[in-house]
Design a protein around this motif. Structure first.
Motif, PDB file in Angstrom:
ATOM      1  N   GLN A  23     -53.683 -33.979  30.303  1.00  0.00           N
ATOM      2  CA  GLN A  23     -54.125 -35.351  30.050  1.00  0.00           C
ATOM      3  C   GLN A  23     -54.911 -35.513  28.744  1.00  0.00           C
ATOM      4  OE1 GLN A  23     -53.034 -37.927  32.089  1.00  0.00           O
ATOM      5  NE2 GLN A  23     -53.697 -39.018  30.257  1.00  0.00           N
ATOM      6  N   PRO A  24     -55.853 -34.597  28.398  1.00  0.00           N
ATOM      7  CA  PRO A  24     -56.559 -34.754  27.110  1.00  0.00           C
ATOM      8  C   PRO A  24     -55.599 -34.760  25.915  1.00  0.00           C
ATOM      9  CG  PRO A  24     -57.742 -33.219  28.503  1.00  0.00           C
ATOM     10  CD  PRO A  24     -56.438 -33.486  29.190  1.00  0.00           C
ATOM     11  N   LEU A  25     -54.580 -33.873  25.945  1.00  0.00           N
ATOM     12  CA  LEU A  25     -53.625 -33.835  24.837  1.00  0.00           C
ATOM     13  C   LEU A  25     -52.787 -35.106  24.811  1.00  0.00           C
ATOM     14  CD1 LEU A  25     -52.253 -32.424  22.486  1.00  0.00           C
ATOM     15  CD2 LEU A  25     -50.765 -31.255  24.137  1.00  0.00           C
ATOM     16  N   LEU A  26     -52.361 -35.585  25.988  1.00  0.00           N
ATOM     17  CA  LEU A  26     -51.581 -36.825  26.036  1.00  0.00           C
ATOM     18  C   LEU A  26     -52.401 -38.001  25.497  1.00  0.00           C
ATOM     19  CD1 LEU A  26     -49.851 -36.464  29.541  1.00  0.00           C
ATOM     20  CD2 LEU A  26     -48.844 -36.069  27.282  1.00  0.00           C
ATOM     21  N   SER A  27     -53.691 -38.041  25.843  1.00  0.00           N
ATOM     22  CA  SER A  27     -54.561 -39.104  25.313  1.00  0.00           C
ATOM     23  C   SER A  27     -54.698 -38.990  23.802  1.00  0.00           C
ATOM     24  CB  SER A  27     -55.943 -39.034  25.966  1.00  0.00           C
ATOM     25  OG  SER A  27     -55.862 -39.253  27.353  1.00  0.00           O
ATOM     26  N   ALA A  28     -54.807 -37.744  23.303  1.00  0.00           N
ATOM     27  CA  ALA A  28     -54.904 -37.530  21.861  1.00  0.00           C
ATOM     28  C   ALA A  28     -53.632 -37.976  21.158  1.00  0.00           C
ATOM     29  CB  ALA A  28     -55.191 -36.061  21.567  1.00  0.00           C
ATOM     30  N   ILE A  29     -52.476 -37.695  21.759  1.00  0.00           N
ATOM     31  CA  ILE A  29     -51.201 -38.128  21.170  1.00  0.00           C
ATOM     32  C   ILE A  29     -51.126 -39.645  21.154  1.00  0.00           C
ATOM     33  CG2 ILE A  29     -48.695 -38.144  21.496  1.00  0.00           C
ATOM     34  CD1 ILE A  29     -48.961 -35.319  22.672  1.00  0.00           C
ATOM     35  N   GLN A  30     -51.516 -40.272  22.244  1.00  0.00           N
ATOM     36  CA  GLN A  30     -51.436 -41.724  22.355  1.00  0.00           C
ATOM     37  C   GLN A  30     -52.294 -42.407  21.290  1.00  0.00           C
ATOM     38  OE1 GLN A  30     -52.649 -43.258  26.149  1.00  0.00           O
ATOM     39  NE2 GLN A  30     -51.698 -45.241  25.809  1.00  0.00           N
ATOM     40  N   SER A  31     -53.478 -41.854  21.015  1.00  0.00           N
ATOM     41  CA  SER A  31     -54.394 -42.466  20.041  1.00  0.00           C
ATOM     42  C   SER A  31     -54.280 -41.859  18.658  1.00  0.00           C
ATOM     43  CB  SER A  31     -55.832 -42.322  20.538  1.00  0.00           C
ATOM     44  OG  SER A  31     -56.229 -40.964  20.544  1.00  0.00           O
ATOM     45  N   GLY A  32     -53.345 -40.926  18.469  1.00  0.00           N
ATOM     46  CA  GLY A  32     -53.243 -40.267  17.167  1.00  0.00           C
ATOM     47  C   GLY A  32     -54.423 -39.377  16.871  1.00  0.00           C
ATOM     48  N   GLY A  33     -55.104 -38.889  17.917  1.00  0.00           N
ATOM     49  CA  GLY A  33     -56.255 -38.005  17.731  1.00  0.00           C
ATOM     50  C   GLY A  33     -57.564 -38.729  17.509  1.00  0.00           C
ATOM     51  N   MET A  34     -57.531 -40.081  17.514  1.00  0.00           N
ATOM     52  CA  MET A  34     -58.753 -40.829  17.233  1.00  0.00           C
ATOM     53  C   MET A  34     -59.701 -40.851  18.422  1.00  0.00           C
ATOM     54  SD  MET A  34     -58.622 -41.748  14.094  1.00  0.00           S
ATOM     55  CE  MET A  34     -57.845 -40.155  13.843  1.00  0.00           C
TER      56      MET A  34
END
Length: 563
Positions: A148-159
C-alpha cells in the motif's frame, strides 16, 4: 533581382524585389509577412495557435498508443525495433497543423501542446496504482497491506504516501514519472523516470529550506497577533522587528551598527520611538512625537479642567456610608499624638461644617467645596508621615468615594474616563521626568520602552493586564528596547566594524566592482528589513496549499522532460 508589382490582400499595389521565377503565392506571402498585424488579429492567431497546440498535445498521447503499430511496421520493413515511423507520425502532425495556419514555433502553440499533454497524462499514476492494486487483490491479496505505501507513492508521484519512507516515495515517483513521460513519447521514459524519482528528494530539500526561511521570518501565535495589532495602530515595524529568527535580527543588528547602513537603522528606530510616544500619549490626550513638559502640562490642565467641571456640576451626598467612615476616622484620630490628632479632628470638623440641606431635604456638600477639600487633604498627606499620612489618605479616598456615588449618570462615564486617563498619566510622568534629567542617556520627551512594563505593574498592581498601557508596554518591550548591552555593546560593534572594514579593504583590492556594490546592497537590505509594507505582507501572506502545488509539479516535470 527583378522587381515585381503585386496587389496585396488589402487591395494596395506593392513593388517588391524577389528571385527570378517567384510565384504569385510566394510574393503575396512576402507582402503579408511585412504588414503589421492588428491587435484583434494577433489575439485571434494566438488563440488559434493555443488550440492547435492542445490538439497536438493530445496527438502525442495518440501517437504513443499507436507506437506498437509503428514498431511492427518498421520491423516488417527490415528496420528492426525502431520508432522511426512513430517519430515521422509526430512530425507529420506538426506539418499538418502548420499547413492549416498554425505557427508551430510560437509560444502559444508550445504552451497549448504542453497543457494538452499534462491534461492527458494527469491520471497516469492513479491508473497504474489502481491496476496494480486490483492485480494484487486477485493474485496475492496478502501482499496488499505491505504494498500500500508504494501504491500510494505511485498514485501521488512520490509527493505523498502515508507510512512510506523517502526510498519508497522515490520509487513511486520514478514509476509515475517514467510512465507519464512514456505516455507522451516512449523515447523519454528514462528521463521521465529520473525526473520523477528525483522530485520527492528535491521537494523534501526545498521544504526544509522553506521551513528554515519561514522560521526566520514569520512570527507565530501571540507574537504574530501583537505585531499585527502594532501595525494596525500605525507602528512602523519592519521584517526584522516582527520576525522571530535570531539570524534575521542579527543581520539587522550588524547593519545598524555599521557605518553608512547604521544611519538607516537609526532613522527607523527614531520613527518607532515617535510612534510609541504618540501612542502612549494618546491614552491621556497628549498624542505627540515627543512628550515634552509642555505637552504633558497641557494634557494635565485639560484633565484638571474636566475634573473641575464634573465637581462643579455635582454635589457630594452625605450618605450613611460616608458618615460611618468619618466616625471611624474620628475614632482613629483619638489614638494619635495631640498635634496630629488635632489636625485630623480640625479637618473633620471643617468638612462637617460644610454640610447643607438640599431642596429635596437631603444633606449635601457643594461640589466645588468638596473638591477644594479633597485637594487640601491631598497636599497635607504629601507632607505627612506615619499614621497621620495613612489617615489623611484614607479620608481623601472616603470623600472621593462619596462623590463618585453622587455623580449624575451623565457625568459618571466622563468621570470614569478622566480618572482612567489621569492614572495612565501619573504612571508615565515619572518616567519622562527621568528623561528630562538625562538619566541613562535618554532623550527628553521619549517614553522609555524598557521601563514602562515595570511602571504599569507598579501602578496597576491589582490588574496590570486591564491597564490602557498594557499592550503598549508589551509592544515597546518587544520592538523598541535596545538589546545592544546584552550583546557586547560598543566593544562588539568595534570588533565587528573593524572586521567589516578589513573585508571591504581586501575586497576592493581583489575586485573593486564587487566591493563597490557591497555598501549600496547593504543599505538596500537594511531598508528592506525595516519596511512596514513588507512586514504587513509577511503577516498577511497566505501559505500556499502544498498538496495541490506538489501534485501540479509532479504532473508537469515528467512531461517537460518529454519536450
Amino acid at each position: 533581382m527583378p522587381v515585381y508589382t503585386v496587389q496585396g490582400p488589402d487591395g494596395k499595389t506593392y513593388d517588391i524585389e524577389g528571385p527570378a521565377g517567384a510565384t504569385a503565392d510566394q510574393l503575396e506571402q512576402v507582402i503579408t509577412s511585412q504588414q503589421p498585424k492588428s491587435t484583434m488579429r494577433g489575439i485571434a492567431e494566438g488563440v488559434g495557435n493555443l488550440a492547435a497546440g492542445a490538439v497536438r498535445g493530445a496527438g502525442s498521447i495518440g501517437a504513443t498508443l499507436l507506437a506498437p503499430v509503428d514498431i511492427a511496421r518498421d520491423a516488417l520493413a527490415g528496420k528492426g525495433l525502431s520508432l522511426e515511423s512513430n517519430r515521422q507520425r509526430r512530425a507529420d502532425m506538426d506539418a499538418a497543423l502548420g499547413s492549416l495556419g498554425a505557427d508551430t514555433d510560437s509560444w502559444a502553440y508550445k504552451g497549448g501542446k504542453l497543457a494538452g499533454e499534462i491534461a492527458g497524462t494527469a491520471g497516469t499514476g492513479g491508473a497504474i496504482a489502481n491496476v496494480a492494486g486490483r492485480g494484487l487483490v486477485t493474485v496475492a491479496p496478502q501482499l496488499l497491506p505491505r504494498a500500500q505505501p508504494l501504491l500510494s507513492a505511485i498514485q501521488s508521484g512520490g509527493m505523498s504516501a502515508p507510512g512510506a519512507g523517502l526510498l519508497t516515495r522515490t520509487a513511486g515517483g520514478a514509476i509515475t514519472g517514467g510512465a507519464t513521460a512514456a505516455t507522451v513519447n516512449p523515447e523519454d521514459a528514462i528521463s521521465g523516470a529520473l525526473a520523477g524519482g528525483a522530485m520527492p528528494g528535491v521537494v523534501r530539500g526545498l521544504g526544509a529550506v522553506g521551513s528554515a526561511i519561514g522560521r526566520q521570518l514569520r512570527p507565530g501565535g501571540e507574537s504574530a497577533q501583537l505585531a499585527q495589532k502594532a501595525l494596525d495602530m500605525g507602528a512602523p515595524l519592519g521584517i526584522a522587528d516582527v520576525a522571530e529568527g535570531k539570524f534575521t535580527k542579527a543581520v539587522r543588528s550588524v547593519l545598524n551598527d555599521a557605518p553608512l547602513t547604521g544611519g538607516i537603522g537609526a532613522a527607523q528606530n527614531e520613527a518607532k520611538q515617535k510612534w510609541f510616544n504618540r501612542a502612549v500619549g494618546e491614552v491621556f490626550d497628549a498624542a505627540d512625537d515627543k512628550l515634552t513638559p509642555q505637552v504633558m502640562d497641557a494634557a494635565k490642565q485639560k484633565m484638571g479642567a474636566e475634573f473641575d467641571r464634573i465637581w462643579s456640576n455635582n454635589a457630594l451626598k452625605v450618605d450613611n456610608q460616608l458618615l460611618n467612615t468619618l466616625s471611624k476616622t474620628r475614632a482613629n484620630a483619638s489614638m494619635l499624638p495631640k498635634a496630629e490628632r488635632t489636625r485630623i479632628l480640625s479637618m473633620l470638623d471643617d468638612l462637617e461644617g460644610q454640610v447643607v440641606q438640599a431642596a429635596d431635604g437631603s444633606m449635601i456638600i457643594p461640589g466645588e467645596v468638596a473638591n477644594r477639600y479633597q485637594s487640601s487633604i491631598r497636599k497635607a498627606s504629601e507632607s505627612a508621615q506615619g499614621f497621620l499620612k495613612n489617615d489623611l489618605t484614607n479620608l481623601r479616598k472616603d470623600v472621593i468615594g462619596a462623590f463618585n456615588r453622587s455623580v449624575s449618570p451623565d457625568d459618571a462615564a466622563a468621570l470614569a474616563l478622566n480618572q482612567k486617563k489621569y492614572k495612565a498619566f501619573k504612571t508615565v510622568e515619572p518616567l519622562l521626568n527621568k528623561g528630562e534629567l538625562g538619566v541613562a542617556g535618554r532623550e527628553a520627551g521619549d517614553v522609555p520602552a524598557a521601563l514602562l512594563p515595570g511602571a504599569v505593574l507598579q501602578s496597576y498592581k491589582s490588574n496590570p493586564a486591564g491597564s490602557p498601557l498594557a499592550e503598549l508596554s508589551k509592544m515597546g518591550s518587544k520592538y523598541l528596547v535596545d538589546r545592544t548591552p546584552q550583546t557586547g555593546g560598543s566593544l562588539r560593534a568595534g570588533i565587528q566594524n573593524s572586521a567589516i572594514g578589513a573585508a571591504l579593504g581586501l575586497g576592493a583590492m581583489s575586485n573593486p566592482l564587487v566591493a563597490a556594490a557591497v555598501v549600496p546592497s547593504a543599505m538596500g537590505l537594511n531598508q528592506v528589513l525595516g519596511a512596514p509594507m513588507l512586514a504587513r505582507g509577511l503577516l498577511s501572506a497566505n501559505v500556499p496549499q502544498m498538496p495541490g502545488l506538489l501534485t501540479a509539479t509532479q504532473r508537469t516535470v515528467p512531461v517537460l522532460t518529454a519536450q
